[in-house]
Scaffold this active site. Structure first.
Site, mmCIF file in Angstrom:
data_model
loop_
_atom_site.group_PDB
_atom_site.id
_atom_site.type_symbol
_atom_site.label_atom_id
_atom_site.label_comp_id
_atom_site.label_asym_id
_atom_site.label_seq_id
_atom_site.Cartn_x
_atom_site.Cartn_y
_atom_site.Cartn_z
ATOM 1 N N LYS A 74 0.978 -1.371 -0.066
ATOM 2 C CA LYS A 74 -0.012 0.055 -0.047
ATOM 3 C C LYS A 74 0.729 1.265 0.163
ATOM 4 O O LYS A 74 2.089 1.104 0.483
ATOM 5 C CB LYS A 74 -0.893 -0.043 1.135
ATOM 6 C CG LYS A 74 -0.320 -0.430 2.714
ATOM 7 C CD LYS A 74 0.860 0.440 2.991
ATOM 8 C CE LYS A 74 1.011 1.799 3.418
ATOM 9 N NZ LYS A 74 2.111 2.556 3.698
ATOM 10 N N TYR A 90 -4.222 4.269 6.664
ATOM 11 C CA TYR A 90 -4.624 3.158 7.527
ATOM 12 C C TYR A 90 -6.026 3.723 8.250
ATOM 13 O O TYR A 90 -6.855 2.721 8.297
ATOM 14 C CB TYR A 90 -3.766 2.876 8.562
ATOM 15 C CG TYR A 90 -2.544 1.996 8.133
ATOM 16 C CD1 TYR A 90 -2.595 0.830 8.105
ATOM 17 C CD2 TYR A 90 -1.578 2.782 7.468
ATOM 18 C CE1 TYR A 90 -1.485 0.202 7.582
ATOM 19 C CE2 TYR A 90 -0.327 1.930 6.998
ATOM 20 C CZ TYR A 90 -0.254 0.406 7.057
ATOM 21 O OH TYR A 90 0.645 -0.135 6.743
HETATM 22 P P1 NAD Z 1 12.371 1.724 1.912
HETATM 23 O O1 NAD Z 1 12.898 3.049 1.489
HETATM 24 O O2 NAD Z 1 13.025 1.145 3.250
HETATM 25 O O3 NAD Z 1 12.629 0.691 0.918
HETATM 26 C C1 NAD Z 1 12.539 1.045 -0.299
HETATM 27 C C2 NAD Z 1 13.478 0.144 -1.261
HETATM 28 O O4 NAD Z 1 13.118 0.198 -2.648
HETATM 29 C C3 NAD Z 1 14.839 0.520 -1.217
HETATM 30 O O5 NAD Z 1 15.495 -0.084 -0.219
HETATM 31 C C4 NAD Z 1 15.314 -0.023 -2.498
HETATM 32 O O6 NAD Z 1 15.910 -1.332 -2.449
HETATM 33 C C5 NAD Z 1 14.273 0.070 -3.391
HETATM 34 N N1 NAD Z 1 14.275 1.043 -4.623
HETATM 35 C C6 NAD Z 1 14.157 0.800 -5.747
HETATM 36 N N2 NAD Z 1 14.171 1.969 -6.514
HETATM 37 C C7 NAD Z 1 14.189 2.937 -5.798
HETATM 38 C C8 NAD Z 1 14.014 4.415 -5.689
HETATM 39 N N3 NAD Z 1 14.115 5.076 -6.898
HETATM 40 N N4 NAD Z 1 14.266 5.190 -4.865
HETATM 41 C C9 NAD Z 1 14.322 4.528 -3.434
HETATM 42 N N5 NAD Z 1 14.250 3.339 -3.058
HETATM 43 C C10 NAD Z 1 14.190 2.370 -4.247
HETATM 44 O O7 NAD Z 1 10.886 1.785 1.802
HETATM 45 P P2 NAD Z 1 10.000 0.873 2.657
HETATM 46 O O8 NAD Z 1 9.645 1.499 4.076
HETATM 47 O O9 NAD Z 1 10.512 -0.624 2.764
HETATM 48 O O10 NAD Z 1 8.604 0.871 1.863
HETATM 49 C C11 NAD Z 1 8.319 0.278 0.487
HETATM 50 C C12 NAD Z 1 6.852 -0.017 0.196
HETATM 51 O O11 NAD Z 1 6.347 -0.453 1.378
HETATM 52 C C13 NAD Z 1 6.239 1.441 0.176
HETATM 53 O O12 NAD Z 1 5.192 1.371 -0.564
HETATM 54 C C14 NAD Z 1 5.331 1.613 1.673
HETATM 55 O O13 NAD Z 1 4.364 2.399 1.627
HETATM 56 C C15 NAD Z 1 5.330 0.097 1.876
HETATM 57 N N6 NAD Z 1 5.292 -0.075 3.548
HETATM 58 C C16 NAD Z 1 4.180 -0.624 4.041
HETATM 59 C C17 NAD Z 1 4.357 -1.133 5.381
HETATM 60 C C18 NAD Z 1 3.150 -1.879 5.856
HETATM 61 O O14 NAD Z 1 3.111 -2.263 6.969
HETATM 62 N N7 NAD Z 1 2.215 -2.698 5.071
HETATM 63 C C19 NAD Z 1 5.129 -0.291 6.131
HETATM 64 C C20 NAD Z 1 6.300 0.131 5.556
HETATM 65 C C21 NAD Z 1 6.232 0.371 4.219
#
Ligand code: NAD
Length: 464
Positions: free
Chosen positions: A207, A292
C-alpha cells in the site's frame, strides 16, 4: 538410554490422555532408576514409563542427576495441515493456547519473489516468510547486488534466483516463483505490478496501491488480462484485534456505529528519502500512514463514504515538507449517517489509535495500525454500572497472516479479499481528500449501496 532409543510412537500408535492416565496409574511410583523398555506396537495399550530420577556421568567423572527420555502421548494427524496435539497441562481457567503451527513442507509452499530490499522487506517481510505456513521466499529483486547477495545467504535463496531491476522480467522463467511481492517506493508499484503480471505471476503489492487512480486501474487491467490475481497488502484485514472489532460492529453488538475518531501519526527525517519526494511518494502523511485510518474505517464499517472534507498543512520552514504534506485532517460522511474524523501527521511522536462509538458503547484500539502491541478497550452500560473491559487476543504476525492468506487464494484459486479494486477505491477517496483541501470545500463521492463493494469473498476469520 540415549535419545535414539526414545520411545517413539507412530501415527497409528498414539494413545489418548485417558489411556495414558490409566496406564500410568498401573505403575508404581517409586525410586526406580531408569525407564522401561521402548514402547512397541503390540496392539495393546502401551506401558508408559514413570519418569523417575536417574543419573548421568559427566566426562570428568561427576554424577549429575537427569531424567530418562520419555515422549508423552501426542495426537499426530496424518494430514500435514492439521496441528499436532500435545498432552494438555494447563487448566481451562487460563486462555487456551493456540494450536501448534502447521507449516507445509517447503516444496508445497507458494514461492515469493520479494522486490525491493528496504526497511519493510528486511525488517518484516523476509523474517515473516520464515514463519509462514504456506509461503516461502523463492527469489529476490534488488538494485544493490552486495545487499542482495547477503540477504540471499541469510534466507537460503539461490544465486540463480536473484534478479536486478533490469533482469526482473526473467522471473517468468522461474517456476519456483508464483507470487511477486512489490515492496518498492509508491511510484514504482504500477510498473512492477504490470511487468510482473506479464511475466505470468500473481501480485501482492504494498500500500498505497499507486500514486493515481489511473495507475491503479492500469494495474487491475493488466492482472485481469494476464489472468493473474492481484492483492493489495492491507495487513490490518488479517490482524486479529481489527478483525474482532469488525465482527462486533457488523453484528451491531453495542448498537449501530455512529462516530469514528481515528489517527495515525509518526515522525520522519531525511528530506532526500523518497517518502518526502512527491513524484516518488505521491503525497506525504496521507498516502503513507493516513491511509490506514481511511482503509481501516471502510473495512470496519463495510460501507463507502459519500462526502469528504479535508485540511492539509506543511510547516513552510521545514525542508522535509517542501513537497509533501506534513499533516492532513479530514472528515468523511457515510450513507448510514456515520461520521468519521481522521488525522495523520509526519511530525509528532508515534500515535496510532481509533475509537468506534456506537449507540450503546465503544471500541477503542490503541496501536491500532502498529505491527504489534494492539490494546483493545471496550465500554458499555450494564444497568447501573458501566463495564469497561480490556480484551486480550493472541497476536499474529500480520505479514505472515497476510501472505499465507494470499498463498491460499492462489492454491484454492479464490479472489483475494484485499483486491485491486479495494486499493483503487482508497486512491479515489484520497484524491477527493486532496481536492477538498485544495478547493477548501467538501467533495462528494458517488453513492455505493452495496456492502463491502470492493472486496473479495469474506475470509473465514471475518465471518460471523
Ligand atoms: P524503503 O525506502 O526502506 O525501501 C524501498 C526499497 O526500494 C529501497 O531499499 C530500494 O531497495 C528500492 N528502490 C528501488 N528503486 C528505488 C528508488 N528509486 N528510490 C528508493 N528506493 C528504491 O521503503 P519501505 O519502508 O520498505 O517501503 C516500501 C513500500 O512498502 C512502500 O510502498 C511503503 O508504503 C510500503 N510499506 C508498507 C508497510 C506496511 O505496514 N504494510 C510498512 C512500511 C512500508
Amino acid at each position: 538410554m540415549n535419545a535414539s532409543q526414545e520411545n517413539h510412537l507412530s501415527t497409528k500408535e498414539f494413545i489418548s490422555r485417558k489411556q495414558f492416565l490409566k496406564a500410568a496409574s498401573l505403575l508404581t511410583v517409586g525410586a526406580v532408576s531408569g525407564v522401561t523398555a521402548a514402547c512397541q506396537s503390540t496392539g495393546q495399550s502401551p506401558s508408559y514409563p514413570v519418569p523417575t530420577r536417574s543419573s548421568f556421568d559427566t566426562p570428568t567423572g561427576q554424577k549429575i542427576s537427569t531424567s530418562p527420555p520419555y515422549s508423552p502421548p501426542a495426537e499426530v494427524p496424518t494430514d500435514v495441515s492439521q496441528p499436532i496435539e500435545l498432552e494438555v497441562w494447563k487448566s481451562d481457567v487460563d486462555r487456551k493456547s493456540a494450536p501448534t503451527p502447521t507449516p507445509l513442507p517447503l516444496n508445497q509452499r507458494i514461492g515469493y519473489a520479494v522486490v525491493g530490499l528496504g526497511h519493510l522487506s528486511l525488517d518484516e517481510i523476509l523474517p515473516a516468510l520464515s514463519s509462514c505456513k504456506r509461503s516461502r521466499v523463492a527469489a529476490l529483486v534488488s538494485g544493490n547486488v552486495d545487499k542482495m547477495r547477503k540477504v540471499a545467504q541469510q534466507y537460503g535463496v539461490k544465486e540463480s534466483s536473484c534478479y536486478t531491476y533490469q533482469t526482473y522480467d526473467q522471473l517468468k522463467d522461474n517456476p519456483e516463483v508464483q507470487i511477486i511481492y512489490i515492496v518498492l517506493p509508491n511510484s514504482m508499484h504500477a510498473e512492477y505490478t504490470i511487468r510482473g503480471a506479464q511475466a505470468g505471476k500473481h501480485i501482492l503489492c504494498e500500500k498505497p496501491m499507486a500514486n493515481s487512480s489511473a495507475e491503479c486501474q492500469a494495474m487491475i487491467d493488466a492482472c485481469q488480462k494476464a489472468n493473474r490475481k492481484l492483492m493489495i497488502a492491507y495487513r490490518i484485514h488479517y490482524e486479529p484485534f481489527n478483525q474482532y472489532i469488525r465482527k462486533k460492529i457488523q453484528a451491531n453488538e453495542y448498537g449501530k456505529p455512529k462516530f469514528v475518531d481515528a489517527f495515525n501519526c509518526q515522525s520522519s527525517a531525511n528530506p532526500r528519502h523518497w517518502r518526502h519526494i512527491k513524484a516518488l511518494a505521491g503525497g506525504g502523511a496521507l498516502p503513507d500512514i493516513g491511509l490506514y485510518c481511511l482503509n481501516t474505517t471502510r473495512f470496519l464499517l463495510g460501507e463507502e463514504p459519500i462526502e469528504v472534507s479535508a485540511y492539509v498543512y506543511s510547516d513552510p520552514e521545514n525542508p522535509l515538507f517542501s513537497e509533501v504534506e506534513e499533516v492532513c485532517s479530514w472528515q468523511m460522511k457515510f450513507p448510514s449517517g456515520v461520521m468519521v474524523n481522521c488525522a495523520t501527521h509526519y511530525n509528532v511522536h508515534d500515535s496510532r489509535k481509533y475509537r468506534v462509538m456506537t449507540e450503546r458503547g465503544w471500541y477503542e484500539l490503541d496501536n491500532a495500525y502498529a505491527y504489534t502491541g494492539q490494546k483493545l478497550t471496550t465500554s458499555r452500560a450494564d444497568g447501573e454500572i458501566v463495564r469497561q473491559e480490556t480484551v486480550s487476543i493472541v497476536p499474529k504476525n500480520q505479514f505472515a497472516a497476510e501472505m499465507d492468506y494470499f498463498s491460499q487464494c492462489v492454491q484454492d484459486n479464490r479472489a483475494p479479499y484485499s483486491s485491486g479494486e479495494e486499493g483503487l477505491q482508497d486512491q479515489r477517496i484520497m484524491e477527493a481528500i486532496y481536492q477538498s483541501a485544495r478547493q477548501n470545500r467538501p467533495v462528494k463521492l458517488p453513492l455505493i449501496e452495496k456492502k463491502d463493494a470492493f472486496r473479495g469473498p469474506i475470509p473465514p476469520e471475518l465471518q460471523a
